[in-house]
Design a protein around this motif. Structure first.
Motif, PDB file in Angstrom:
ATOM      1  N   ALA A 113     -11.747  -4.138  38.476  1.00  0.00           N
ATOM      2  CA  ALA A 113     -11.688  -2.958  39.341  1.00  0.00           C
ATOM      3  C   ALA A 113     -11.699  -3.309  40.832  1.00  0.00           C
ATOM      4  N   ALA A 114     -11.687  -4.561  41.170  1.00  0.00           N
ATOM      5  CA  ALA A 114     -11.780  -4.968  42.578  1.00  0.00           C
ATOM      6  C   ALA A 114     -10.452  -4.787  43.301  1.00  0.00           C
ATOM      7  N   ASP A 115     -10.531  -4.304  44.515  1.00  0.00           N
ATOM      8  CA  ASP A 115      -9.356  -4.207  45.370  1.00  0.00           C
ATOM      9  C   ASP A 115      -9.200  -5.463  46.215  1.00  0.00           C
ATOM     10  N   LEU A 116     -10.309  -6.017  46.665  1.00  0.00           N
ATOM     11  CA  LEU A 116     -10.313  -7.202  47.505  1.00  0.00           C
ATOM     12  C   LEU A 116     -11.375  -8.175  47.011  1.00  0.00           C
ATOM     13  N   LEU A 117     -11.144  -9.438  47.204  1.00  0.00           N
ATOM     14  CA  LEU A 117     -12.128 -10.473  46.925  1.00  0.00           C
ATOM     15  C   LEU A 117     -12.801 -10.318  45.557  1.00  0.00           C
ATOM     16  N   ALA A 118     -11.977 -10.309  44.519  1.00  0.00           N
ATOM     17  CA  ALA A 118     -12.501 -10.175  43.164  1.00  0.00           C
ATOM     18  C   ALA A 118     -13.384 -11.380  42.835  1.00  0.00           C
ATOM     19  N   ARG A 119     -14.679 -11.116  42.665  1.00  0.00           N
ATOM     20  CA  ARG A 119     -15.622 -12.175  42.354  1.00  0.00           C
ATOM     21  C   ARG A 119     -16.928 -11.542  41.899  1.00  0.00           C
ATOM     22  N   VAL A 120     -17.472 -12.066  40.810  1.00  0.00           N
ATOM     23  CA  VAL A 120     -18.767 -11.598  40.323  1.00  0.00           C
ATOM     24  C   VAL A 120     -19.844 -12.157  41.250  1.00  0.00           C
ATOM     25  N   PRO A 121     -20.677 -11.271  41.830  1.00  0.00           N
ATOM     26  CA  PRO A 121     -21.705 -11.773  42.738  1.00  0.00           C
ATOM     27  C   PRO A 121     -22.719 -12.644  42.006  1.00  0.00           C
ATOM     28  N   SER A 122     -22.990 -13.778  42.602  1.00  0.00           N
ATOM     29  CA  SER A 122     -24.055 -14.633  42.074  1.00  0.00           C
ATOM     30  C   SER A 122     -24.500 -15.549  43.193  1.00  0.00           C
ATOM     31  N   GLU A 123     -25.761 -15.485  43.455  1.00  0.00           N
ATOM     32  CA  GLU A 123     -26.360 -16.331  44.470  1.00  0.00           C
ATOM     33  C   GLU A 123     -27.781 -16.613  44.022  1.00  0.00           C
ATOM     34  N   PRO A 124     -28.019 -17.804  43.486  1.00  0.00           N
ATOM     35  CA  PRO A 124     -29.362 -18.121  42.985  1.00  0.00           C
ATOM     36  C   PRO A 124     -30.446 -17.814  44.024  1.00  0.00           C
ATOM     37  N   GLY A 125     -31.492 -17.131  43.559  1.00  0.00           N
ATOM     38  CA  GLY A 125     -32.585 -16.763  44.436  1.00  0.00           C
ATOM     39  C   GLY A 125     -32.359 -15.487  45.211  1.00  0.00           C
ATOM     40  N   ILE A 126     -31.136 -14.958  45.177  1.00  0.00           N
ATOM     41  CA  ILE A 126     -30.824 -13.726  45.905  1.00  0.00           C
ATOM     42  C   ILE A 126     -30.364 -12.629  44.950  1.00  0.00           C
ATOM     43  N   VAL A 127     -29.409 -12.935  44.091  1.00  0.00           N
ATOM     44  CA  VAL A 127     -28.894 -11.974  43.110  1.00  0.00           C
ATOM     45  C   VAL A 127     -29.467 -12.350  41.746  1.00  0.00           C
ATOM     46  N   PRO A 128     -30.415 -11.568  41.226  1.00  0.00           N
ATOM     47  CA  PRO A 128     -31.019 -11.942  39.939  1.00  0.00           C
ATOM     48  C   PRO A 128     -30.022 -11.762  38.796  1.00  0.00           C
ATOM     49  N   PRO A 129     -29.964 -12.722  37.877  1.00  0.00           N
ATOM     50  CA  PRO A 129     -29.066 -12.585  36.732  1.00  0.00           C
ATOM     51  C   PRO A 129     -29.458 -11.386  35.862  1.00  0.00           C
ATOM     52  N   LEU A 130     -28.432 -10.640  35.421  1.00  0.00           N
ATOM     53  CA  LEU A 130     -28.665  -9.508  34.536  1.00  0.00           C
ATOM     54  C   LEU A 130     -29.052 -10.001  33.148  1.00  0.00           C
ATOM     55  N   LEU A 131     -29.900  -9.221  32.481  1.00  0.00           N
ATOM     56  CA  LEU A 131     -30.179  -9.461  31.072  1.00  0.00           C
ATOM     57  C   LEU A 131     -28.989  -8.948  30.264  1.00  0.00           C
ATOM     58  N   ASP A 132     -28.774  -9.493  29.084  1.00  0.00           N
ATOM     59  CA  ASP A 132     -27.684  -9.003  28.250  1.00  0.00           C
ATOM     60  C   ASP A 132     -27.934  -7.587  27.754  1.00  0.00           C
ATOM     61  N   ARG A 133     -29.204  -7.207  27.603  1.00  0.00           N
ATOM     62  CA  ARG A 133     -29.555  -5.857  27.181  1.00  0.00           C
ATOM     63  C   ARG A 133     -30.612  -5.283  28.116  1.00  0.00           C
ATOM     64  N   VAL A 134     -30.411  -4.046  28.513  1.00  0.00           N
ATOM     65  CA  VAL A 134     -31.405  -3.307  29.279  1.00  0.00           C
ATOM     66  C   VAL A 134     -32.430  -2.779  28.279  1.00  0.00           C
ATOM     67  N   VAL A 135     -33.722  -2.919  28.600  1.00  0.00           N
ATOM     68  CA  VAL A 135     -34.765  -2.458  27.682  1.00  0.00           C
ATOM     69  C   VAL A 135     -35.792  -1.607  28.430  1.00  0.00           C
ATOM     70  N   PRO A 136     -36.417  -0.659  27.706  1.00  0.00           N
ATOM     71  CA  PRO A 136     -37.502   0.105  28.328  1.00  0.00           C
ATOM     72  C   PRO A 136     -38.733  -0.775  28.513  1.00  0.00           C
TER      73      PRO A 136
END
Length: 180
Positions: A113-136
């Motif tokens: 869906a990116a119009d510009l600069l298609a890239r998944v954000p990842s920056e260790p220590g800044i962008v926390p990795p998502l869990l595969d499943r969201v849980v309560p």
């Protein structure tokens, strides 16, 4: 009686529960007389403290930072309240779960869906990795109380807090839990 040490925490959610908390309006002044807000997105505390009596946890567990935080909260808190439907059930934040792991969601949002600069954000220590499943919250740590609603209305939050301040185990009536 000593003042209750109260914390509010915002994990994977929209902040609507905290907005309802602020809708307590003038009652917040009364609350301040009986409770000390020791940690919250509405105060300038950087580290979750020891010896918290009650924590209202808004939002689901969505990323690795949330996992670390919820375990710290559990170790340092006497009673946890799953605060709002995302904390209670996963609600809107868990809508990505049927898609499988986090990767397809990230690729759809940041590559396809990116119009510009298609890239998944990842920056260790800044962008926390998502869990595969969201849980309560209760899927990760024991929870003492549940406060439903998306968001819970201010009068429901007040009812729960008044009972806790009076040393009672919260019991919400059907009128306080009314939906819609």
């Amino acid at each position: 009686m000593d003042r209750l040490r109260l914390a509010t925490v915002w994990l994977g959610g929209c902040s609507g529960c905290h907005m309802s908390f602020l809708d307590l309006d003038e009652w917040l002044i009364d609350l301040h007389g009986r409770a000390e807000l020791v940690y919250s997105p509405v105060v300038d505390a950087k580290e979750y403290p020891e010896g918290v009596d009650v924590a209202l946890i808004e939002g689901a567990i969505c990323n690795e930072d949330h996992v670390e935080m919820i375990h710290k909260i559990r170790r340092r808190t006497r009673a946890i309240v799953a605060f709002g439907d995302c904390a209670v059930t996963g609600n809107v934040t868990a809508l990505r779960n049927p898609l499988g792991s986090a990767r397809p969601v990230l690729e759809r949002a940041y590559l396809e869906a990116a119009d510009l600069l298609a890239r998944v954000p990842s920056e260790p220590g800044i962008v926390p990795p998502l869990l595969d499943r969201v849980v309560p919250v209760h899927a990760m740590v024991p929870v003492e109380y549940y406060l439903p609603g998306c968001p819970p209305p201010a009068d429901r939050i007040r009812a729960l807090l008044e009972q806790l301040l009076d040393g009672q185990a919260p019991r919400l009536t059907a009128a306080q839990i009314k939906f819609g």
